[in-house]
Design a protein around this motif. Structure first.
Motif, PDB file in Angstrom:
ATOM      1  N   UNK A 106      12.375   7.717 -14.422  1.00 14.85           N
ATOM      2  CA  UNK A 106      12.331   6.536 -15.291  1.00 14.85           C
ATOM      3  C   UNK A 106      13.078   5.329 -14.725  1.00 14.85           C
ATOM      4  N   UNK A 107      13.807   5.504 -13.633  1.00 12.81           N
ATOM      5  CA  UNK A 107      14.572   4.404 -13.055  1.00 12.81           C
ATOM      6  C   UNK A 107      14.297   4.304 -11.553  1.00 12.81           C
ATOM      7  N   UNK A 108      14.187   3.080 -11.085  1.00 12.00           N
ATOM      8  CA  UNK A 108      13.996   2.800  -9.659  1.00 12.00           C
ATOM      9  C   UNK A 108      15.091   1.849  -9.204  1.00 12.00           C
ATOM     10  N   UNK A 109      15.791   2.207  -8.131  1.00  8.15           N
ATOM     11  CA  UNK A 109      16.816   1.346  -7.542  1.00  8.15           C
ATOM     12  C   UNK A 109      16.362   0.888  -6.165  1.00  8.15           C
ATOM     13  N   UNK A 110      16.433  -0.402  -5.942  1.00  8.06           N
ATOM     14  CA  UNK A 110      16.131  -0.982  -4.629  1.00  8.06           C
ATOM     15  C   UNK A 110      17.457  -1.419  -4.026  1.00  8.06           C
ATOM     16  N   UNK A 111      17.816  -0.849  -2.906  1.00  9.10           N
ATOM     17  CA  UNK A 111      19.112  -1.096  -2.282  1.00  9.10           C
ATOM     18  C   UNK A 111      19.027  -2.163  -1.201  1.00  9.10           C
ATOM     19  N   UNK A 112      20.162  -2.845  -0.980  1.00  4.52           N
ATOM     20  CA  UNK A 112      20.310  -3.797   0.134  1.00  4.52           C
ATOM     21  C   UNK A 112      19.118  -4.749   0.205  1.00  4.52           C
ATOM     22  N   UNK A 113      18.977  -5.560  -0.809  1.00  2.76           N
ATOM     23  CA  UNK A 113      17.816  -6.428  -0.933  1.00  2.76           C
ATOM     24  C   UNK A 113      17.655  -7.374   0.252  1.00  2.76           C
ATOM     25  N   UNK A 114      16.416  -7.537   0.661  1.00  2.37           N
ATOM     26  CA  UNK A 114      16.028  -8.512   1.671  1.00  2.37           C
ATOM     27  C   UNK A 114      15.006  -9.454   1.046  1.00  2.37           C
ATOM     28  N   UNK A 115      14.697 -10.522   1.748  1.00  5.72           N
ATOM     29  CA  UNK A 115      13.750 -11.495   1.199  1.00  5.72           C
ATOM     30  C   UNK A 115      12.394 -10.862   0.941  1.00  5.72           C
ATOM     31  N   UNK A 116      11.970  -9.927   1.793  1.00  4.57           N
ATOM     32  CA  UNK A 116      10.653  -9.322   1.638  1.00  4.57           C
ATOM     33  C   UNK A 116      10.576  -8.347   0.466  1.00  4.57           C
ATOM     34  N   UNK A 117      11.725  -8.052  -0.174  1.00  6.39           N
ATOM     35  CA  UNK A 117      11.710  -7.171  -1.339  1.00  6.39           C
ATOM     36  C   UNK A 117      11.289  -7.906  -2.612  1.00  6.39           C
ATOM     37  N   UNK A 118      11.200  -9.221  -2.524  1.00  7.84           N
ATOM     38  CA  UNK A 118      10.799 -10.006  -3.689  1.00  7.84           C
ATOM     39  C   UNK A 118       9.377  -9.648  -4.090  1.00  7.84           C
ATOM     40  N   UNK A 119       9.116  -9.630  -5.398  1.00  3.60           N
ATOM     41  CA  UNK A 119       7.757  -9.358  -5.851  1.00  3.60           C
ATOM     42  C   UNK A 119       7.726  -8.702  -7.224  1.00  3.60           C
ATOM     43  N   UNK A 120       6.589  -8.072  -7.525  1.00  5.37           N
ATOM     44  CA  UNK A 120       6.355  -7.410  -8.805  1.00  5.37           C
ATOM     45  C   UNK A 120       6.380  -5.902  -8.611  1.00  5.37           C
ATOM     46  N   UNK A 121       7.247  -5.228  -9.364  1.00  4.54           N
ATOM     47  CA  UNK A 121       7.334  -3.770  -9.367  1.00  4.54           C
ATOM     48  C   UNK A 121       6.840  -3.270 -10.723  1.00  4.54           C
TER      49      UNK A 121
ATOM     50  N   UNK B  87       0.810  -1.210   0.000  1.00  3.90           N
ATOM     51  CA  UNK B  87       0.000   0.000   0.000  1.00  3.90           C
ATOM     52  C   UNK B  87       0.847   1.265   0.000  1.00  3.90           C
ATOM     53  N   UNK B  88       1.920   1.278   0.768  1.00  4.48           N
ATOM     54  CA  UNK B  88       2.727   2.481   0.870  1.00  4.48           C
ATOM     55  C   UNK B  88       3.538   2.685  -0.406  1.00  4.48           C
ATOM     56  N   UNK B  89       3.688   3.920  -0.799  1.00  2.00           N
ATOM     57  CA  UNK B  89       4.493   4.222  -1.978  1.00  2.00           C
ATOM     58  C   UNK B  89       5.964   3.960  -1.676  1.00  2.00           C
ATOM     59  N   UNK B  90       6.750   3.840  -2.723  1.00  3.16           N
ATOM     60  CA  UNK B  90       8.162   3.497  -2.571  1.00  3.16           C
ATOM     61  C   UNK B  90       8.969   4.746  -2.237  1.00  3.16           C
ATOM     62  N   UNK B  91       8.835   5.194  -1.004  1.00  4.10           N
ATOM     63  CA  UNK B  91       9.495   6.427  -0.582  1.00  4.10           C
ATOM     64  C   UNK B  91      10.530   6.194   0.506  1.00  4.10           C
ATOM     65  N   UNK B  92      10.708   4.942   0.935  1.00  2.00           N
ATOM     66  CA  UNK B  92      11.673   4.660   2.000  1.00  2.00           C
ATOM     67  C   UNK B  92      13.096   4.904   1.501  1.00  2.00           C
ATOM     68  N   UNK B  93      14.032   4.956   2.449  1.00  2.00           N
ATOM     69  CA  UNK B  93      15.419   5.258   2.114  1.00  2.00           C
ATOM     70  C   UNK B  93      16.036   4.203   1.205  1.00  2.00           C
ATOM     71  N   UNK B  94      15.496   2.993   1.246  1.00  2.00           N
ATOM     72  CA  UNK B  94      16.109   1.935   0.433  1.00  2.00           C
ATOM     73  C   UNK B  94      15.735   2.061  -1.045  1.00  2.00           C
ATOM     74  N   UNK B  95      14.777   2.932  -1.366  1.00  2.00           N
ATOM     75  CA  UNK B  95      14.364   3.124  -2.759  1.00  2.00           C
ATOM     76  C   UNK B  95      14.903   4.451  -3.272  1.00  2.00           C
ATOM     77  N   UNK B  96      15.543   4.406  -4.445  1.00  2.00           N
ATOM     78  CA  UNK B  96      16.030   5.623  -5.108  1.00  2.00           C
ATOM     79  C   UNK B  96      15.376   5.735  -6.477  1.00  2.00           C
ATOM     80  N   UNK B  97      14.716   6.877  -6.727  1.00  2.00           N
ATOM     81  CA  UNK B  97      14.090   7.132  -8.022  1.00  2.00           C
ATOM     82  C   UNK B  97      14.892   8.210  -8.732  1.00  2.00           C
ATOM     83  N   UNK B  98      15.215   7.973  -9.978  1.00  2.00           N
ATOM     84  CA  UNK B  98      16.026   8.928 -10.740  1.00  2.00           C
ATOM     85  C   UNK B  98      15.301  10.267 -10.877  1.00  2.00           C
ATOM     86  N   UNK B  99      16.060  11.298 -11.237  1.00  2.00           N
ATOM     87  CA  UNK B  99      15.503  12.649 -11.337  1.00  2.00           C
ATOM     88  C   UNK B  99      14.376  12.744 -12.360  1.00  2.00           C
ATOM     89  N   UNK B 100      14.480  11.953 -13.434  1.00  2.00           N
ATOM     90  CA  UNK B 100      13.417  12.006 -14.449  1.00  2.00           C
ATOM     91  C   UNK B 100      12.318  10.982 -14.197  1.00  2.00           C
TER      92      UNK B 100
END
Length: 307
Positions: free
Chosen positions: A77-92, A62-75
């Protein structure tokens, strides 16, 4: 690219202008890695889509991807998920709309799988000589020792739990990430497993194999003194020795002609040298026979006969 259901996106979903970078929508990484999803917007005349009309999201989150582990490029078009954990698995997915009325929109989905190898076995296949020692160990990555760890345990075989505090031969160290077995015997051979339970309820494990070379279990309990053969002597002492260390006295029992000897309640017998010896008082002809020292210590069960 995978198009999301239209009712979840917009009245008209088109994807000929929204493409994944390198046509890659499937990602498989391990815990601790980082991953970047990206799209290319291919509109006529080099038009772009404002960042506010680009939305990254994760299905069933439900929550948008705004946590520190998510980086969205300035434009956007790119999303980076840092320091992956098991719960990060899924569909983006990235949802994009060209017009302000959200009538011409598209979406691209990315699938991320995170391997469960947060535990790495150190030297998982070992061969040692009987009466030697062996140490198994694991390296745990991607989670902190506490409070993320709920329990770490060691097993021999399918379900035999090893309890280091209750065994003098088995010691655990480094927050139970290491397991050392001393005075190894043939019965210790086989498969071992280290299991880790996390606070989220997930269970992870790695396997080890132990092979025990040489030796003879019969050498683990050896008669060192036979009873005197002179009849009617005052006493005789039967004794055995073992190279095993830390064996408690209660691991030794004595048997005569198939019957267990209760030396604690008999004036005829006494245990000596931490039960590795048996004193026979007032030796008579009827005391002759086969005396057996029995050692039962963990998986080890050996006997030595004295006549």
């Amino acid at each position: 690219p995978v198009v999301v259901d239209e009712e979840e996106c917009c009245p008209t979903c088109v994807t000929d202008w929204l493409l994944p970078v390198d046509d890659n929508t499937q990602f498989s990484l391990k815990v601790g890695d980082s991953v970047t999803f990206g799209v290319v917007i291919n509109l006529p005349g080099g038009k772009t889509v404002p960042k506010e009309r680009l939305k990254w999201e994760k299905r069933r989150q439900e929550n948008s991807l705004m946590a520190k582990k998510y980086d969205i490029s300035d434009d956007g078009t790119h999303l980076t998920v840092n320091n992956l954990l098991l719960q990060d698995e899924g569909i983006y997915r990235l949802r994009a709309c060209i017009d302000a009325d959200n009538r011409v929109c598209g979406a691209v989905e990315f699938s991320l799988s995170v391997r469960n190898d947060i535990m790495v076995a150190v030297d998982p296949h070992q061969t040692v000589a009987e009466m030697g020692s062996v140490t198994f160990g694991v390296v745990i990555v991607g989670v902190q020792p506490e409070p993320a760890w709920q329990q770490i345990m060691w097993l021999h075989g399918e379900n035999e739990e090893l309890l280091p505090p209750r065994s003098k031969r088995i010691k655990a160290g480094h927050s139970r990430r290491n397991l050392t077995i001393t005075s190894v015997v043939k019965a210790d051979e086989g498969q071992y497993r280290c299991g880790l339970t996390l606070d989220d309820g997930s269970y992870h494990s790695v396997a080890f194999t132990l092979t025990v070379d040489g030796g003879d279990s019969g050498d683990l309990l050896v008669a060192v003194q036979s009873p005197v053969s002179t009849m009617h002597s005052s006493s005789a002492t039967l004794a055995v020795r073992t190279p095993l260390q830390g064996v408690p006295p209660t691991a030794f029992t004595w048997i005569r002609n198939g019957a267990f000897i209760d030396a604690n309640n008999s004036p005829k017998y006494s245990f000596v040298n931490y039960r590795k010896g048996l004193l026979v008082r007032d030796v008579q002809e009827e005391d002759a026979g086969v005396y057996t020292a029995q050692l039962m210590f963990g998986k080890l069960h050996v006997r030595a006969d004295l006549e």
